[in-house]
Design a protein around this motif. Structure first.
Motif, PDB file in Angstrom:
ATOM      1  N   LEU A 112       0.865  -1.176   0.000  1.00 30.63           N
ATOM      2  CA  LEU A 112       0.000   0.000   0.000  1.00 30.63           C
ATOM      3  C   LEU A 112       0.902   1.225   0.000  1.00 30.63           C
ATOM      4  N   SER A 113       0.588   2.195  -0.831  1.00 33.04           N
ATOM      5  CA  SER A 113       1.445   3.380  -0.906  1.00 33.04           C
ATOM      6  C   SER A 113       0.592   4.620  -1.118  1.00 33.04           C
ATOM      7  N   ALA A 114       0.688   5.523  -0.151  1.00 34.08           N
ATOM      8  CA  ALA A 114      -0.058   6.778  -0.273  1.00 34.08           C
ATOM      9  C   ALA A 114       0.491   7.594  -1.439  1.00 34.08           C
ATOM     10  N   LEU A 115       1.814   7.563  -1.588  1.00 36.76           N
ATOM     11  CA  LEU A 115       2.469   8.387  -2.600  1.00 36.76           C
ATOM     12  C   LEU A 115       2.105   7.940  -4.009  1.00 36.76           C
ATOM     13  N   ASP A 116       2.105   6.626  -4.226  1.00 34.36           N
ATOM     14  CA  ASP A 116       1.832   6.107  -5.565  1.00 34.36           C
ATOM     15  C   ASP A 116       0.375   5.712  -5.754  1.00 34.36           C
ATOM     16  N   VAL A 118      -1.402   3.436  -4.411  1.00 33.92           N
ATOM     17  CA  VAL A 118      -1.647   1.990  -4.485  1.00 33.92           C
ATOM     18  C   VAL A 118      -2.540   1.618  -3.307  1.00 33.92           C
ATOM     19  N   THR A 147       9.202  -0.818   6.691  1.00 36.91           N
ATOM     20  CA  THR A 147       9.055   0.546   6.189  1.00 36.91           C
ATOM     21  C   THR A 147       7.628   0.997   6.480  1.00 36.91           C
ATOM     22  N   VAL A 148       7.371   2.286   6.282  1.00 38.91           N
ATOM     23  CA  VAL A 148       6.017   2.797   6.523  1.00 38.91           C
ATOM     24  C   VAL A 148       5.018   2.037   5.649  1.00 38.91           C
ATOM     25  N   GLN A 151       4.793  -1.868   6.667  1.00 45.82           N
ATOM     26  CA  GLN A 151       4.065  -2.141   7.905  1.00 45.82           C
ATOM     27  C   GLN A 151       2.596  -1.725   7.808  1.00 45.82           C
ATOM     28  N   THR A 152       2.304  -0.683   7.027  1.00 49.68           N
ATOM     29  CA  THR A 152       0.897  -0.316   6.792  1.00 49.68           C
ATOM     30  C   THR A 152       0.183  -1.477   6.109  1.00 49.68           C
ATOM     31  N   HIS A 155      -0.369  -4.390   8.626  1.00 45.09           N
ATOM     32  CA  HIS A 155      -1.516  -4.160   9.522  1.00 45.09           C
ATOM     33  C   HIS A 155      -2.844  -4.356   8.772  1.00 45.09           C
ATOM     34  N   TYR A 156      -2.868  -3.928   7.524  1.00 49.57           N
ATOM     35  CA  TYR A 156      -4.101  -4.081   6.735  1.00 49.57           C
ATOM     36  C   TYR A 156      -4.407  -5.569   6.520  1.00 49.57           C
TER      37      TYR A 156
END
Lengths: 199, 241
Positions: A112-116, A118, A147-148, A151-152, A155-156
């Motif tokens: 999961l990526s906030a920046l990209d 995803v 990494t952020v 680990q995000t 948790h998901y």
């Protein structure tokens, strides 16, 4: 310029697009291939052609293989109820190199990526959940990056798996082999201290 | 040669070429500022280059409008929050909202102070969710979409403010709302400084700020969607509380 020279330039340009290679190292590699035409270049070209024609994602775990099911998923011996979740095929191969894990894998294809942008829908998380019951999975091991984004994602996934009542574990984090405390960042030291165990 | 050195929060990291990275920092005097970190794509620097980390940034460029290069030193890591799903969701939401919303190279010292304080209190679950809500209010305010909660927009009353108009962002008192109450957004008392926030108030507050992030801020930034990290934080809070 002759056609052969143009072809070689095109080959160098293509090779330079590979990770770890720039134009200079690509030129050196191509020159080496040309010099070893019969013993290296032709077998390499033939092998690349075969892999290009047959390589595909394992329909179960996402590993790269030449068949619909990869060797790990096809092996009954690996169906021991342990499923290791990794981000990418390269992580799966790293785990396999260690030879310590005897279960099966699930490749997410990213994190999961906030920046990209995803989100969960772009990853193979629904397929992971769908594997749990049919394969009799007892333990899911989350082997994702510390990494952020890693680990995000962990948790998901934990949240998705929790209702199934399956044991969830994750890889330990702390001092690497050969690591000296003086060179570790404070986050790693904190993780190592929190995960300390009887000696 | 232009150069400055300042402490800041790392907002984002994107690989650049084989071994470098383009990072975005948020500092007190330079706002959101990008630069190249040589070697930032490698493993040695990976522990430092995690969003939310507090770093010392030294920026150098030949001309002011160049992208420039950062050299970085660690100040303090916030990776201790990685193990707590709610705190990690909070960290991601803060950094991705700042990266999404702030204009480049425009200082926002007040918002910087608030952001660092919020990131530092992420381990304390009793206080940080309200601080996060106040952070979103401050973000809207800083970017010109602040809500006016000082008085009722209809009656001018300063008492019994209970709603916010979704159109104007101004407070409405319970009496003035009348039959229109169900068309207005609930205004949680915690945003008026009235007592600690209950779980319901926090979620009402996030619904309120979320509405204005979606309908005011995002359209002004080219209609890009609000980062998914914020949505995941709200969902996680809803399940936790």
């Amino acid at each position: 310029m002759s056609d052969a020279a143009t072809d070689i330039d095109d080959l160098i340009a293509l090779m330079a697009r590979l990770p770890g290679l720039g134009p200079r190292s690509a030129r050196r590699a191509v020159l080496h291939l040309v010099k070893k035409r019969s013993i290296l270049m032709k077998p390499l070209a033939e092998q690349m052609g075969r892999v290009a024609a047959t390589a595909r994602e394992c329909t179960l775990c996402g590993n790269i293989s030449g068949t619909e099911l990869c060797a790990i998923c096809a092996s009954e011996a690996r169906a021991n109820g342990e499923l290791c979740v990794v981000e990418d095929v390269s992580d799966l191969w790293a785990m396999e190199r260690s030879g310590i894990f005897k279960g099966r894998y699930h490749v997410l294809g990213g994190t999961l990526s906030a920046l990209d942008a995803v989100g969960p829908d772009e990853l193979r998380i629904p397929r992971l959940v769908a594997r749990l019951a049919p394969e009799g999975v007892r333990e899911v091991i989350l082997a994702l990056g510390a990494t952020v984004d890693g680990q995000t994602t962990a948790h998901y996934i934990a949240e998705q798996i929790e209702p199934h009542g399956i044991e969830l574990t994750s890889l330990a984090q702390g001092v690497p082999i050969g690591g000296e405390l003086d060179y570790l960042d404070d986050g790693t030291i904190t993780a190592a201290l929190n995960a300390r165990r009887a000696f | 040669m232009i150069a400055w050195q300042e402490e800041g929060v790392l907002l984002s990291v994107r690989k650049h070429g084989e071994s470098s990275a383009i990072v975005e920092a948020f500092t007190r005097s330079h706002g959101r500022h990008a630069g190249v970190v040589r070697g930032g794509g490698g493993r040695r620097m990976a522990p430092l280059l995690q969003p939310g980390g507090q770093l010392s940034f030294s920026w150098r460029a030949r001309l002011e409008d160049h992208l420039g290069a950062f050299t970085i030193e660690p100040v303090r890591s916030r990776s201790a929050h990685f193990a707590d799903p709610l705190a990690l969701a909070g960290l991601s939401a803060v950094t991705s909202l700042l990266a999404f919303a702030l204009p480049e190279r425009e200082p926002h010292p007040g918002l910087y102070t608030r952001s660092v304080a919020l990131l530092d209190m992420l381990g304390d679950e009793d206080v940080w969710p309200l601080a996060y809500l106040v952070f979103e209010m401050a973000l809207l305010e800083e970017l010109g979409f602040g809500l006016d909660l000082s008085r009722c927009t209809l009656s001018g009353d300063r008492e019994n403010l209970a709603f916010v108009s979704p159109r104007t962002g101004r407070a409405v008192s319970r009496e003035a709302a009348g039959d229109w109450a169900d068309r207005l957004l609930p205004l949680p008392p915690c945003l008026l400084g009235q007592g600690p926030a209950t779980a319901g108030e926090l979620l009402d507050g996030l619904r309120l700020t979320g509405h204005f992030l979606d309908t005011r801020l995002a359209p002004a930034l080219g209609d890009r969607p609000i980062p998914g990290a914020r949505t995941r934080l709200v969902e996680r809070m809803r399940r936790r509380f």
